[in-house]
Design a protein around this motif. Structure first.
Motif, PDB file in Angstrom:
ATOM      1  N   GLN A 583      18.427  41.150  12.729  1.00 17.19           N
ATOM      2  CA  GLN A 583      19.172  40.471  11.676  1.00 17.19           C
ATOM      3  C   GLN A 583      20.173  41.423  11.016  1.00 17.19           C
ATOM      4  N   GLN A 584      19.754  42.658  10.806  1.00 16.77           N
ATOM      5  CA  GLN A 584      20.684  43.652  10.246  1.00 16.77           C
ATOM      6  C   GLN A 584      21.860  43.891  11.182  1.00 16.77           C
ATOM      7  N   LYS A 585      21.565  43.978  12.451  1.00 23.09           N
ATOM      8  CA  LYS A 585      22.627  44.203  13.433  1.00 23.09           C
ATOM      9  C   LYS A 585      23.523  42.977  13.560  1.00 23.09           C
ATOM     10  N   LYS A 586      22.920  41.806  13.512  1.00 25.19           N
ATOM     11  CA  LYS A 586      23.681  40.563  13.651  1.00 25.19           C
ATOM     12  C   LYS A 586      24.655  40.375  12.503  1.00 25.19           C
ATOM     13  N   HIS A 587      24.224  40.657  11.272  1.00 25.25           N
ATOM     14  CA  HIS A 587      25.061  40.451  10.098  1.00 25.25           C
ATOM     15  C   HIS A 587      25.816  41.715   9.681  1.00 25.25           C
ATOM     16  N   LYS A 588      25.661  42.784  10.495  1.00 25.18           N
ATOM     17  CA  LYS A 588      26.343  44.053  10.215  1.00 25.18           C
ATOM     18  C   LYS A 588      26.063  44.526   8.797  1.00 25.18           C
ATOM     19  N   ASN A 589      24.810  44.459   8.450  1.00 26.89           N
ATOM     20  CA  ASN A 589      24.374  44.821   7.103  1.00 26.89           C
ATOM     21  C   ASN A 589      23.119  45.676   7.218  1.00 26.89           C
ATOM     22  N   PRO A 590      23.249  47.001   7.338  1.00 26.25           N
ATOM     23  CA  PRO A 590      22.074  47.871   7.496  1.00 26.25           C
ATOM     24  C   PRO A 590      21.111  47.794   6.326  1.00 26.25           C
ATOM     25  N   GLY A 591      21.587  47.386   5.155  1.00 23.47           N
ATOM     26  CA  GLY A 591      20.712  47.327   3.990  1.00 23.47           C
ATOM     27  C   GLY A 591      20.031  45.993   3.804  1.00 23.47           C
ATOM     28  N   LEU A 592      20.179  45.090   4.756  1.00 15.66           N
ATOM     29  CA  LEU A 592      19.574  43.763   4.646  1.00 15.66           C
ATOM     30  C   LEU A 592      18.059  43.878   4.559  1.00 15.66           C
ATOM     31  N   SER A 593      17.488  43.137   3.642  1.00 25.49           N
ATOM     32  CA  SER A 593      16.035  43.151   3.456  1.00 25.49           C
ATOM     33  C   SER A 593      15.506  41.724   3.497  1.00 25.49           C
ATOM     34  N   LEU A 594      14.397  41.524   4.195  1.00 31.40           N
ATOM     35  CA  LEU A 594      13.780  40.202   4.331  1.00 31.40           C
ATOM     36  C   LEU A 594      12.320  40.276   3.929  1.00 31.40           C
ATOM     37  N   GLY A 595      11.853  39.241   3.242  1.00 33.17           N
ATOM     38  CA  GLY A 595      10.453  39.167   2.856  1.00 33.17           C
ATOM     39  C   GLY A 595       9.577  38.711   4.007  1.00 33.17           C
ATOM     40  N   ASP A 596       8.271  38.717   3.760  1.00 32.61           N
ATOM     41  CA  ASP A 596       7.314  38.330   4.805  1.00 32.61           C
ATOM     42  C   ASP A 596       7.533  36.894   5.267  1.00 32.61           C
ATOM     43  N   GLU A 597       7.731  35.978   4.327  1.00 28.57           N
ATOM     44  CA  GLU A 597       7.911  34.572   4.693  1.00 28.57           C
ATOM     45  C   GLU A 597       9.179  34.369   5.507  1.00 28.57           C
ATOM     46  N   GLN A 598      10.213  35.118   5.172  1.00 29.97           N
ATOM     47  CA  GLN A 598      11.455  35.016   5.938  1.00 29.97           C
ATOM     48  C   GLN A 598      11.271  35.548   7.358  1.00 29.97           C
ATOM     49  N   LEU A 599      10.550  36.650   7.494  1.00 32.31           N
ATOM     50  CA  LEU A 599      10.278  37.196   8.829  1.00 32.31           C
ATOM     51  C   LEU A 599       9.426  36.230   9.652  1.00 32.31           C
ATOM     52  N   MET A 636      21.720  31.554   9.155  1.00 32.98           N
ATOM     53  CA  MET A 636      22.888  31.578  10.021  1.00 32.98           C
ATOM     54  C   MET A 636      24.185  31.849   9.242  1.00 32.98           C
ATOM     55  N   ASN A 637      24.103  31.856   7.892  1.00 33.81           N
ATOM     56  CA  ASN A 637      25.282  32.059   7.049  1.00 33.81           C
ATOM     57  C   ASN A 637      25.287  33.503   6.551  1.00 33.81           C
ATOM     58  N   PRO A 638      26.207  34.337   7.027  1.00 33.36           N
ATOM     59  CA  PRO A 638      26.198  35.757   6.640  1.00 33.36           C
ATOM     60  C   PRO A 638      26.431  35.974   5.149  1.00 33.36           C
ATOM     61  N   LEU A 639      27.246  35.122   4.472  1.00 27.86           N
ATOM     62  CA  LEU A 639      27.502  35.301   3.044  1.00 27.86           C
ATOM     63  C   LEU A 639      26.243  35.066   2.230  1.00 27.86           C
ATOM     64  N   MET A 640      25.508  34.012   2.591  1.00 29.58           N
ATOM     65  CA  MET A 640      24.280  33.723   1.860  1.00 29.58           C
ATOM     66  C   MET A 640      23.222  34.788   2.136  1.00 29.58           C
ATOM     67  N   MET A 641      23.183  35.264   3.377  1.00 31.75           N
ATOM     68  CA  MET A 641      22.219  36.314   3.701  1.00 31.75           C
ATOM     69  C   MET A 641      22.528  37.590   2.930  1.00 31.75           C
ATOM     70  N   GLU A 642      23.829  37.865   2.711  1.00 31.46           N
ATOM     71  CA  GLU A 642      24.208  39.067   1.961  1.00 31.46           C
ATOM     72  C   GLU A 642      23.783  38.940   0.501  1.00 31.46           C
ATOM     73  N   GLU A 643      23.937  37.736  -0.059  1.00 29.59           N
ATOM     74  CA  GLU A 643      23.540  37.526  -1.445  1.00 29.59           C
ATOM     75  C   GLU A 643      22.021  37.595  -1.619  1.00 29.59           C
ATOM     76  N   LEU A 644      21.309  37.177  -0.544  1.00 30.39           N
ATOM     77  CA  LEU A 644      19.847  37.150  -0.620  1.00 30.39           C
ATOM     78  C   LEU A 644      19.199  38.432  -0.118  1.00 30.39           C
ATOM     79  N   SER A 645      20.004  39.380   0.293  1.00 30.68           N
ATOM     80  CA  SER A 645      19.452  40.598   0.900  1.00 30.68           C
ATOM     81  C   SER A 645      19.104  41.618  -0.176  1.00 30.68           C
ATOM     82  N   TYR A 646      18.000  41.416  -0.824  1.00 30.69           N
ATOM     83  CA  TYR A 646      17.510  42.370  -1.822  1.00 30.69           C
ATOM     84  C   TYR A 646      16.050  42.677  -1.514  1.00 30.69           C
TER      85      TYR A 646
END
Length: 665
Positions: A583-599, A636-646
């Protein structure tokens, strides 16, 4: 006859066999050939009759002059016989004469499909009774089964095999007097064969043509049965009792139909093959010039007598010990011979898919596409001999989940009337529970053992009653593991005795389980799946997450897991391996973080994609979680994933640090 006639097996090294493949159909051409074409079939009675003999001889190809003279003699003899005796030929001659008098007129020949009298009892039909000329429009004179032959249509038209004139039209030499064949509502007559001893039968002495006649006759019977099934599809209705109740509340629910029956392992396996050289066959044909293959009806009868004699001998004489069960199946080999396969058991054997989402299959077309019919099989089926035989009697025992019994109803029936019918609310399975409430000794029997002492009577209402005589074996429908709760119910039915309701089946040591699966596990009938958990954990040391997810999906497809949700709960941390990195590679966001439920959602999504590619789904496993569609669309939306990547774990610490640095202002 328009079926596929197979001649590949007739290579001269075996008796001739007439074999028909696929669907048979019957067609008729126009009265006159198209311009430039030569006459054929019934056109030979009308067109260029001055050269009728040479036209008919042309059908057989070129031959020597001596053969020509011999063939001309035979053709002329048969022509004169049919011209003088056959009313259908008279009808075509009537067309010929009309064309000569009025060559420009356009008219049709109507071959009448109804009869006022039974031609087998009264006089044979005349030309005026079987045919009529129609000039201009057909109008209201035509009935449903009448055959209308156009003057010049240039093609073949399919006709009904139920027309009484079909058989004499197809086989004029077997029915030279134009005798009617089978028709709808033909009167049934009980004729004693001894009342006509030594009576000569022309069809029985026609060798290869008799084989064709047998095959054609049975395809007429078969096509009408299949036509009835196809024609009733729009009228047949089948659903579950629970679904109809839900429909009454404007909610629709699908139902499951359970599988088939198994017989277990036999003690003996025997085969018997029909031998055309049997002494009984030779003795029957000794005063004739016929070969054994010319009388497939006799081969079938002698084979049936020998088969019945063998079964009686093995049962009564107990050559292999006392026989309690037997099953045999007759198969018809491609070269036309009969072969019987027998299974015998000395003891009563132990009890032993498609999803509703699958597309509809035209079973009638599939049947025609893969079947062939020989003369022996046609004779066997016309005699109504058993193709499949079994003894002792086997009672098929259907079962269903609560409220899932099958209900049959008509297209015009009201739902209220269907639901209030007692026969619809009571099934063989629920009747077993009712019998357990009424008969104390019935509670000592499992469902599969029940037919040994009880008989299912289709009274009103239907019910189980005590058996007075005879013996039967119970067979419960086989259900694949993918049917989930129905599969676990099937397992319990082999163990539970005397339940009075569905709750009693789920009851284990006085405790009522929430599901049939839990009841199986509590009884120790299911494995704990620890070996699969250990296998996934061990594989995680050397394999990547993609391989592990496919491994888990394969376990689901092969129904290897007793509790898929339990395995998932104990291995999901291995199955989500690599998800975050991709997911980090797909969205070109090395700092992307996902919770357990998302994984978990993303892992379940990949597992679901693998299952769908193999015609399955996570929805088939009721206790397994399903990927959250809303989250999937968001991922599938990179903008939303960036906003949610905490990082949820680091945010509380950041909050405390920043909060303490706040001033009073």
């Amino acid at each position: 006859m328009g079926g596929k006639i197979g001649n590949s097996i007739n290579r001269g090294n075996a008796p001739y066999t007439f074999r028909l493949g696929g669907e048979n159909y019957h067609s008729i051409g126009s009265l006159l050939p198209l311009d430039g074409n030569k006459p054929q079939f019934s056109q030979l009675y009308i067109y260029d009759t001055e050269n009728e003999i040479s036209n008919r001889q042309r059908v057989f190809g070129e031959s020597s002059s001596d053969a020509d003279n011999y063939e001309n003699y035979i053709i002329n003899y048969l022509k004169e016989m049919l011209d003088s005796q056959n009313p259908l030929v008279h009808a075509y001659h009537m067309v010929r004469d009309t064309f000569k008098e009025n060559p420009q007129i356009d008219f049709k020949l109507r071959i009448v499909g109804t009869r006022k009298y039974d031609a087998r009892t009264y006089n044979l039909p005349t030309a005026s009774e079987v045919a009529a000329l129609i000039v201009g429009d057909i109008g209201d004179a035509m009935e449903k089964r009448d055959i209308i032959v156009n003057s010049s249509s240039g093609g073949l038209r399919q006709i009904s095999e139920l027309h009484p004139s079909y058989t004499p039209l197809q086989f004029p030499l077997l029915y030279p007097f134009g005798e009617d064949g089978y028709k709808v509502d033909i009167p049934h007559r009980n004729v004693d064969p001894s009342s006509r001893p030594n009576q000569f039968s022309l069809p029985l002495n026609e060798r290869r043509l008799f084989q064709q006649l047998l095959v054609d006759k049975y395809t007429m019977v078969e096509s009408q049965r299949l036509h009835f099934i196809r024609g009733k599809q729009s009228e047949l209705r089948s659903d579950t009792y629970e679904s109809l109740e839900t429909l009454r509340r404007q909610e629709i629910q699908m139902f499951q139909h359970l599988g088939s029956v198994g017989y277990g392992y036999p003690d003996f396996f025997l085969t018997i093959t029909c031998n055309p050289g049997w002494p009984e066959v030779k003795r029957f044909l000794k005063d004739t010039n016929l070969n054994s293959e010319d009388r497939p009806d006799i081969l079938c009868r002698i084979f049936k007598m020998k088969l019945d004699s063998m079964i009686k001998l093995l049962k009564d004489k107990a050559l292999f010990g006392k026989i309690k069960t037997a099953v045999y199946t007759n198969e018809f080999q491609k070269h036309g011979c009969l072969e019987n396969i027998c299974f015998w058991t000395r003891e009563i054997v132990q009890n032993n898919t498609a999803d509703n989402e699958d597309p509809q299959v035209d079973e009638i077309k599939a049947f025609y596409d893969c079947r062939y019919l020989s003369a022996c099989e046609a004779a066997w089926r016309i005699f109504a001999f058993d193709v499949h035989y079994r003894v002792s009697a086997v009672t098929i025992l259907p079962f269903h989940l609560p409220g899932q019994q099958q209900v049959i109803y008509g297209p015009e029936e009201d739902i209220e009337d269907v639901l209030t019918k007692t026969s619809n609310s009571v099934s063989m399975f629920t009747g077993w529970m009712e019998a357990n409430r009424n008969y104390e000794h019935a509670r000592r029997l499992s469902y599969a053992e029940f037919p040994t002492q009880f008989v299912w009577k289709k009274t009103s209402p239907p019910k189980w009653v005590e058996r007075q005589s005879g013996f039967a074996i119970g067979r419960i429908h086989v259900v694949p593991a993918s049917f989930d709760e129905a599969y676990y119910l099937r397992i319990l039915l082999n163990k539970v005795k005397g339940p009075k309701c569905f709750e009693d089946i789920r009851k284990v040591y006085g405790f009522v389980c929430d599901s049939f699966r839990d009841a199986c596990y509590r009884r120790g009938l299911l494995d704990d799946d620890k070996e699969y958990i250990e296998a996934i954990e061990e594989a995680s040391h050397t394999a990547n997450g993609y391989y592990l997810r496919n491994l888990f999906a394969t376990m689901l497809i092969t129904s290897s897991l007793s509790r898929p949700d339990y395995v998932w709960d104990n291995t999901w941390q291995f199955l989500v391996d690599g998800i975050l990195y991709h997911q980090q590679k797909k969205h070109k966001n090395p700092g992307l973080s996902l919770g357990d439920e998302q994984l978990k959602n993303l892992a379940l999504l990949q597992i679901e994609e693998f299952l769908v590619s193999n015609y399955s789904s996570l929805r088939r496993f009721s206790h397994m979680p399903f990927p959250d569609q809303e989250f999937v669309s968001t991922s599938m939306n990179p903008l939303m994933m960036e906003e949610l990547s905490y990082d949820k774990d680091s945010l509380p610490n950041d909050f405390k640090l920043l909060y303490t640095s706040l001033t009073d202002e």
